[in-house]
Design a protein around this motif. Sequence first.
Motif, PDB file in Angstrom:
ATOM      1  N   ALA A  46       6.309  -0.195  -8.339  1.00 10.94           N
ATOM      2  CA  ALA A  46       5.198   0.721  -8.603  1.00 10.94           C
ATOM      3  C   ALA A  46       5.632   1.746  -9.644  1.00 10.94           C
ATOM      4  CB  ALA A  46       4.757   1.411  -7.318  1.00 10.94           C
ATOM      5  N   ASP A  87      -7.608  -4.609  -5.181  1.00  8.73           N
ATOM      6  CA  ASP A  87      -6.526  -5.058  -6.046  1.00  8.73           C
ATOM      7  C   ASP A  87      -5.232  -5.248  -5.255  1.00  8.73           C
ATOM      8  OD1 ASP A  87      -7.980  -5.104  -8.494  1.00  8.73           O
ATOM      9  OD2 ASP A  87      -7.835  -2.925  -8.596  1.00  8.73           O
ATOM     10  N   ASP A 118       2.452   1.853  -3.449  1.00  8.48           N
ATOM     11  CA  ASP A 118       1.416   2.295  -4.378  1.00  8.48           C
ATOM     12  C   ASP A 118       1.044   3.757  -4.111  1.00  8.48           C
ATOM     13  OD1 ASP A 118      -0.750   1.804  -6.399  1.00  8.48           O
ATOM     14  OD2 ASP A 118      -2.023   2.200  -4.653  1.00  8.48           O
ATOM     15  N   ARG A 119       0.927   4.096  -2.845  1.00  3.13           N
ATOM     16  CA  ARG A 119       0.513   5.461  -2.471  1.00  3.13           C
ATOM     17  C   ARG A 119       1.606   6.478  -2.784  1.00  3.13           C
ATOM     18  NH1 ARG A 119       1.447   6.961   2.646  1.00  3.13           N
ATOM     19  NH2 ARG A 119       1.284   4.774   3.306  1.00  3.13           N
ATOM     20  N   ALA A 124      -2.931  -4.191 -12.726  1.00  2.00           N
ATOM     21  CA  ALA A 124      -3.593  -2.894 -12.551  1.00  2.00           C
ATOM     22  C   ALA A 124      -4.076  -2.764 -11.116  1.00  2.00           C
ATOM     23  CB  ALA A 124      -4.760  -2.759 -13.516  1.00  2.00           C
ATOM     24  N   VAL A 125      -3.843  -1.608 -10.522  1.00  2.00           N
ATOM     25  CA  VAL A 125      -4.257  -1.347  -9.140  1.00  2.00           C
ATOM     26  C   VAL A 125      -5.233  -0.179  -9.141  1.00  2.00           C
ATOM     27  CG1 VAL A 125      -3.510  -0.701  -6.828  1.00  2.00           C
ATOM     28  CG2 VAL A 125      -2.074  -2.200  -8.227  1.00  2.00           C
ATOM     29  N   ARG A 126      -6.493  -0.497  -8.870  1.00  2.00           N
ATOM     30  CA  ARG A 126      -7.537   0.538  -8.865  1.00  2.00           C
ATOM     31  C   ARG A 126      -8.035   0.862  -7.466  1.00  2.00           C
ATOM     32  NH1 ARG A 126      -8.147  -2.895 -13.162  1.00  2.00           N
ATOM     33  NH2 ARG A 126      -9.157  -4.357 -11.744  1.00  2.00           N
ATOM     34  N   GLU A 135       0.830  -1.210   0.000  1.00  2.00           N
ATOM     35  CA  GLU A 135       0.000   0.000   0.000  1.00  2.00           C
ATOM     36  C   GLU A 135       0.860   1.253   0.000  1.00  2.00           C
ATOM     37  OE1 GLU A 135      -1.996   3.465   1.357  1.00  2.00           O
ATOM     38  OE2 GLU A 135      -0.484   2.409   2.555  1.00  2.00           O
ATOM     39  N   SER A 173       1.743   5.524 -13.723  1.00  2.00           N
ATOM     40  CA  SER A 173       0.647   4.633 -14.071  1.00  2.00           C
ATOM     41  C   SER A 173      -0.037   4.161 -12.794  1.00  2.00           C
ATOM     42  CB  SER A 173       1.169   3.421 -14.855  1.00  2.00           C
ATOM     43  OG  SER A 173       1.845   2.524 -13.984  1.00  2.00           O
ATOM     44  N   ASN A 174      -1.022   3.292 -12.958  1.00  2.00           N
ATOM     45  CA  ASN A 174      -1.673   2.682 -11.801  1.00  2.00           C
ATOM     46  C   ASN A 174      -1.356   1.189 -11.765  1.00  2.00           C
ATOM     47  OD1 ASN A 174      -3.135   1.821 -13.994  1.00  2.00           O
ATOM     48  ND2 ASN A 174      -5.135   1.970 -12.978  1.00  2.00           N
ATOM     49  N   ARG A 175      -0.149   0.824 -12.230  1.00  2.00           N
ATOM     50  CA  ARG A 175       0.196  -0.575 -12.349  1.00  2.00           C
ATOM     51  C   ARG A 175       1.329  -0.952 -11.389  1.00  2.00           C
ATOM     52  NH1 ARG A 175       1.502  -1.537 -18.549  1.00  2.00           N
ATOM     53  NH2 ARG A 175       3.215  -0.148 -17.922  1.00  2.00           N
ATOM     54  N   ARG A 202       3.995   6.160  -5.149  1.00  2.00           N
ATOM     55  CA  ARG A 202       4.628   5.903  -6.450  1.00  2.00           C
ATOM     56  C   ARG A 202       5.000   7.200  -7.170  1.00  2.00           C
ATOM     57  NH1 ARG A 202       2.147   2.498 -10.093  1.00  2.00           N
ATOM     58  NH2 ARG A 202       0.929   1.372  -8.533  1.00  2.00           N
TER      59      ARG A 202
END
Length: 344
Positions: free
Chosen positions: A239, A297, A212-213, A291-293, A209, A243-245, A215
């Motif tokens: 990350a 995910d 991702d946060r 993909a992280v939405r 997390e 992108s969101n990937r 990135r």
Amino acid sequence: MAIALHPKFPIPDRSRQQVRRTKGEDGVIDVGWCDGALSDGRAFRAEMWAQDQVSMLTFFFSVVGLENLSNDEMTALVVREGLVAFREGPRYCGVRAYPDDAGNVLWSVNIVVGDEDHTYLSDSVPIFGYSKIGEPNAMLNPTPIKAAHAKAAAMPAQGGDHAPGQDGQSESDKLEAVLEELRDGEPPLKIVSPATDWAWLLQAYQCLEEIDRKRGQGVSSNSCFCIFAAGPAYVQFLAEPASNRLRAEAVSGKSVPETAAILTPEKTALLTELGFVDDPAVSPNYIQIIAVRGRSDLVGVTRLAFRTLREVYGVADLSAVEIKKSIPVNQSLEDGGKSGRTNG
């Protein structure tokens, strides 16, 4: 016979849990509490609560030395220790690992006291009502005295993973529930040691997390990433900043030759089932792009890391897994300065 608290067992810390004196939207109301010690000097915390005409009694105590108890063995333990006595008939006892407000891994043992038609217990520990005038709702101090001031100084003023939300549930409680919700067709996780495995899943999610946060702090040549490593085996997640990937990589024999003996045709086929592909033009490792939405995910990615380590590389003891992460803002790993594995 007097029973002294044993220092090797952490005292359950529920200090950040909000007492629900009136029913909220979920219908939960807190009734009372009790503190005490088991026969081996292990401190316990008991909390009684009710929801939808069902009364529950939950016991919290350290998992140390009890890591592999089955549900039936735990039921026998709470009876043997005199925490409860069941009437003749059905017994409802649920068990799961739980990280408390100090980060200790506890057993959470949930016992149904009764419902609108039946009472299932004939006896239990005494239950004290929650104070309405600001008195402590505890007998035991969960913070070691020598560390009390240091811990208080480091404690965030608000928030945190274990801070209660408006519904009275801690963030870790909610997250563990989400981790248990498998997607359609997804097989159950192969849990070996419930306390260790669930604590690892929570820690791994928090790492994923964070990268991702954060990135956006990275650049194409230096992205946020985390690595889960056990000996020569590892799975890592990068990350991508724009992108969101997440790019997942599972180590191959081309990258670390010692893993070639592990990656039999059967294990390689399992990597394919988990979504990994062999693309030497991108990386010497097996890779997949995810993909992280949102949270669901990331939870799926957490379970992917678990399955890859446990089912592909055969890591039985997740407490031996090193978790490393890199956030480019300070250009350093947060695991004590060891360099990470970045392939591709």
